[in-house]
Design a protein around this motif. Structure first.
Motif, PDB file in Angstrom:
ATOM      1  N   GLY A  15      33.546  33.827  20.562  1.00  0.00           N
ATOM      2  CA  GLY A  15      33.973  32.438  20.546  1.00  0.00           C
ATOM      3  C   GLY A  15      35.312  32.164  21.189  1.00  0.00           C
ATOM      4  N   THR A  16      36.049  33.208  21.561  1.00  0.00           N
ATOM      5  CA  THR A  16      37.404  33.013  22.105  1.00  0.00           C
ATOM      6  C   THR A  16      37.535  33.660  23.469  1.00  0.00           C
ATOM      7  N   PHE A  17      37.782  32.831  24.490  1.00  0.00           N
ATOM      8  CA  PHE A  17      38.039  33.297  25.853  1.00  0.00           C
ATOM      9  C   PHE A  17      39.474  32.943  26.207  1.00  0.00           C
ATOM     10  N   ALA A  18      40.199  33.875  26.813  1.00  0.00           N
ATOM     11  CA  ALA A  18      41.597  33.641  27.169  1.00  0.00           C
ATOM     12  C   ALA A  18      41.933  34.398  28.445  1.00  0.00           C
ATOM     13  N   ILE A  19      42.979  33.945  29.107  1.00  0.00           N
ATOM     14  CA  ILE A  19      43.517  34.664  30.266  1.00  0.00           C
ATOM     15  C   ILE A  19      44.629  35.562  29.747  1.00  0.00           C
ATOM     16  N   GLU A  20      44.398  36.868  29.811  1.00  0.00           N
ATOM     17  CA  GLU A  20      45.327  37.825  29.231  1.00  0.00           C
ATOM     18  C   GLU A  20      45.907  38.738  30.314  1.00  0.00           C
ATOM     19  N   PRO A  21      47.078  39.312  30.069  1.00  0.00           N
ATOM     20  CA  PRO A  21      47.662  40.236  31.045  1.00  0.00           C
ATOM     21  C   PRO A  21      46.986  41.600  30.990  1.00  0.00           C
ATOM     22  N   ARG A  22      46.782  42.183  32.162  1.00  0.00           N
ATOM     23  CA  ARG A  22      46.304  43.548  32.287  1.00  0.00           C
ATOM     24  C   ARG A  22      47.180  44.251  33.318  1.00  0.00           C
ATOM     25  N   PRO A  23      47.415  45.553  33.184  1.00  0.00           N
ATOM     26  CA  PRO A  23      48.295  46.249  34.137  1.00  0.00           C
ATOM     27  C   PRO A  23      47.740  46.214  35.558  1.00  0.00           C
ATOM     28  N   VAL A  24      48.637  46.052  36.510  1.00  0.00           N
ATOM     29  CA  VAL A  24      48.255  46.184  37.926  1.00  0.00           C
ATOM     30  C   VAL A  24      47.753  47.602  38.159  1.00  0.00           C
ATOM     31  N   VAL A  25      46.720  47.741  38.984  1.00  0.00           N
ATOM     32  CA  VAL A  25      46.161  49.063  39.277  1.00  0.00           C
ATOM     33  C   VAL A  25      47.195  49.874  40.051  1.00  0.00           C
ATOM     34  N   SER A  26      47.662  50.968  39.474  1.00  0.00           N
ATOM     35  CA  SER A  26      48.701  51.778  40.115  1.00  0.00           C
ATOM     36  C   SER A  26      48.133  53.024  40.774  1.00  0.00           C
ATOM     37  N   GLU A  27      47.026  53.544  40.236  1.00  0.00           N
ATOM     38  CA  GLU A  27      46.408  54.735  40.804  1.00  0.00           C
ATOM     39  C   GLU A  27      44.910  54.513  40.948  1.00  0.00           C
ATOM     40  N   VAL A  28      44.375  54.921  42.100  1.00  0.00           N
ATOM     41  CA  VAL A  28      42.942  54.812  42.357  1.00  0.00           C
ATOM     42  C   VAL A  28      42.370  56.227  42.430  1.00  0.00           C
ATOM     43  N   PRO A  29      41.399  56.581  41.592  1.00  0.00           N
ATOM     44  CA  PRO A  29      40.862  57.946  41.605  1.00  0.00           C
ATOM     45  C   PRO A  29      40.242  58.304  42.961  1.00  0.00           C
ATOM     46  N   ASP A  30      40.205  59.580  43.255  1.00  0.00           N
ATOM     47  CA  ASP A  30      39.530  60.050  44.468  1.00  0.00           C
ATOM     48  C   ASP A  30      38.085  59.569  44.451  1.00  0.00           C
ATOM     49  N   GLY A  31      37.645  59.066  45.603  1.00  0.00           N
ATOM     50  CA  GLY A  31      36.281  58.581  45.713  1.00  0.00           C
ATOM     51  C   GLY A  31      36.096  57.147  45.270  1.00  0.00           C
ATOM     52  N   TRP A  32      37.169  56.522  44.799  1.00  0.00           N
ATOM     53  CA  TRP A  32      37.123  55.131  44.373  1.00  0.00           C
ATOM     54  C   TRP A  32      37.868  54.270  45.387  1.00  0.00           C
ATOM     55  N   VAL A  33      37.619  52.953  45.326  1.00  0.00           N
ATOM     56  CA  VAL A  33      38.203  52.006  46.273  1.00  0.00           C
ATOM     57  C   VAL A  33      38.755  50.821  45.498  1.00  0.00           C
ATOM     58  N   LEU A  34      39.947  50.357  45.900  1.00  0.00           N
ATOM     59  CA  LEU A  34      40.551  49.172  45.293  1.00  0.00           C
ATOM     60  C   LEU A  34      40.044  47.927  46.015  1.00  0.00           C
ATOM     61  N   VAL A  35      39.569  46.966  45.235  1.00  0.00           N
ATOM     62  CA  VAL A  35      38.993  45.740  45.795  1.00  0.00           C
ATOM     63  C   VAL A  35      39.768  44.527  45.289  1.00  0.00           C
ATOM     64  N   ASP A  36      40.117  43.635  46.211  1.00  0.00           N
ATOM     65  CA  ASP A  36      40.678  42.331  45.847  1.00  0.00           C
ATOM     66  C   ASP A  36      39.503  41.405  45.536  1.00  0.00           C
ATOM     67  N   ILE A  37      39.299  41.089  44.267  1.00  0.00           N
ATOM     68  CA  ILE A  37      38.131  40.313  43.863  1.00  0.00           C
ATOM     69  C   ILE A  37      38.270  38.864  44.333  1.00  0.00           C
ATOM     70  N   CYS A  38      37.220  38.359  44.967  1.00  0.00           N
ATOM     71  CA  CYS A  38      37.215  36.983  45.470  1.00  0.00           C
ATOM     72  C   CYS A  38      36.443  36.034  44.564  1.00  0.00           C
ATOM     73  N   ALA A  39      35.216  36.424  44.227  1.00  0.00           N
ATOM     74  CA  ALA A  39      34.333  35.521  43.485  1.00  0.00           C
ATOM     75  C   ALA A  39      33.573  36.299  42.425  1.00  0.00           C
ATOM     76  N   VAL A  40      33.334  35.622  41.296  1.00  0.00           N
ATOM     77  CA  VAL A  40      32.657  36.236  40.154  1.00  0.00           C
ATOM     78  C   VAL A  40      31.601  35.259  39.652  1.00  0.00           C
ATOM     79  N   GLY A  41      30.361  35.703  39.569  1.00  0.00           N
ATOM     80  CA  GLY A  41      29.307  34.875  39.012  1.00  0.00           C
ATOM     81  C   GLY A  41      29.222  35.051  37.502  1.00  0.00           C
ATOM     82  N   LEU A  42      29.004  33.960  36.794  1.00  0.00           N
ATOM     83  CA  LEU A  42      28.793  34.036  35.352  1.00  0.00           C
ATOM     84  C   LEU A  42      27.313  34.252  35.076  1.00  0.00           C
ATOM     85  N   CYS A  43      27.027  35.189  34.186  1.00  0.00           N
ATOM     86  CA  CYS A  43      25.666  35.596  33.884  1.00  0.00           C
ATOM     87  C   CYS A  43      25.348  35.273  32.434  1.00  0.00           C
TER      88      CYS A  43
END
Length: 338
Positions: A15-43
């Motif tokens: 019942g509660t949705f909020a905009i909360e702080p999360r840490p900026v991604v500082s390390e990306v594991p090997d084999g992973w890629v950092l993506v700047d998210i543009c759009a998100v569909g609600l499901c």
């Protein structure tokens, strides 16, 4: 918020949705890629999380699994700025399902935004293999690929072919996607939904016949013979059970939706029809590719699928209301950046 944090769309508790702080991604594991998210569909899953109805979830949870974005930096075969969509199913690659090229039903699957924090956030690191090039699409189109891939996968699982008589029950987003891709296979598609308004919307936006509001009328329309393939996208146990008599002899019943209840049916009737009962879960890369191809070739009208585009701040104000009124929506897109 500080420069060390990002604004994340979070269901804090039911019942509660909020905009909360999360840490900026500082390390990306090997084999992973950092993506700047543009759009998100609600499901529907996101609405269920908000309502406290999802059985496999811990709160708080950053939601969002229908994702598009731009690669943030060169690496792992990608170039900075590449437009990509994210396959949100993180798999182990080692179980029997994965080794048989069925990662969509991996034994240890984790879905972004469900089993772990998702993509309603400016940046997200994901495995390189979970990114698909979205060339020729807009960011909003790319964010709508995953939900359509669910229906496309169900159609591929069904073996539906040209000339088949198909019934899709449940005209929500997944049902509409299933109907669209069954039609692309050359099937004659009939829709069934309790809501005349949803049937009218599917007719107006996508050219389907008006369909039926009851299973008896749908069966009668076939002269009593039933449908070669029936897809259930209702998420309702009673509706699934009611669909068995609507499957033609030699036909298939595909359960696209999932329910927590037990499903019962008449075994003599099942065997008399030599019916196939098929479960369909998530999607494969080939299904994502089919959806993207349909967008590029203008075989699917993306604009007709997108109900509204919101900012994250607008979502924070409207999310509860959208959940209550979602029967009138197909796809809500949250745009984080261009």
């Amino acid at each position: 918020m500080s420069t060390n944090t990002m604004r994340a769309g979070t269901v804090v508790k039911p019942g509660t949705f909020a905009i909360e702080p999360r840490p900026v991604v500082s390390e990306v594991p090997d084999g992973w890629v950092l993506v700047d998210i543009c759009a998100v569909g609600l499901c529907g899953t996101d609405y269920h999380i908000l309502e406290g109805k999802h059985p496999f979830l811990n709160y708080p949870r950053v939601i969002g699994h229908e994702l598009s974005g731009h690669v943030a930096r060169d690496g792992e075969g990608w170039s900075a700025g590449d437009l990509v969509l994210v396959n949100p199913y993180l798999t182990c690659g080692e179980c029997r399902a994965c080794k048989r090229d069925k990662p969509n039903c991996c034994y240890k699957i984790e879905v972004l935004g469900v089993h772990r924090d998702g993509g309603l956030i400016p940046q997200l690191a994901v495995p390189a293999g979970n990114l698909y090039a979205a060339d020729g699409l807009s960011a909003i189109q790319a964010a709508m690929v995953e939900f359509l891939a669910i229906g496309a996968h169900a159609v591929q699982r069904s073996g539906v072919s040209e000339g088949d008589n198909v019934l899709v029950t449940g005209v929500g987003p997944i049902g509409i996607g299933t109907a669209l891709f069954a039609r692309l296979k050359g099937a004659t598609v009939t829709l069934l939904d309790l809501s005349p308004e949803r049937l009218a919307m599917a007719s107006d936006k996508f050219g389907f016949d008006m369909g039926h509001t009851g299973i008896e009328a749908a069966i009668k329309a076939t002269g009593g013979e039933g449908y070669d393939v029936l897809f259930d996208a209702t998420g309702h146990a009673g509706a699934i059970e009611a669909g068995f008599p609507a499957v033609a002899h030699g036909g298939s019943y595909v359960l696209v939706s999932v329910v927590k209840d037990n499903i019962t049916f008449s075994d003599p009737e099942f065997h008399k029809r030599e019916m196939r009962l098929i479960g369909s879960r998530n999607a494969l890369k080939s299904d994502f590719d089919w959806v993207m191809s349909a967008f590029r070739d203008n075989l699917i009208d993306a604009d007709a699928l997108c109900s509204t585009v919101l900012t994250l701040d607008e979502l924070a104000v409207q999310f509860n209301g959208l959940a209550e009124e979602r029967a009138d929506l197909i796809k809500v897109i949250v745009q984080l950046q261009e």
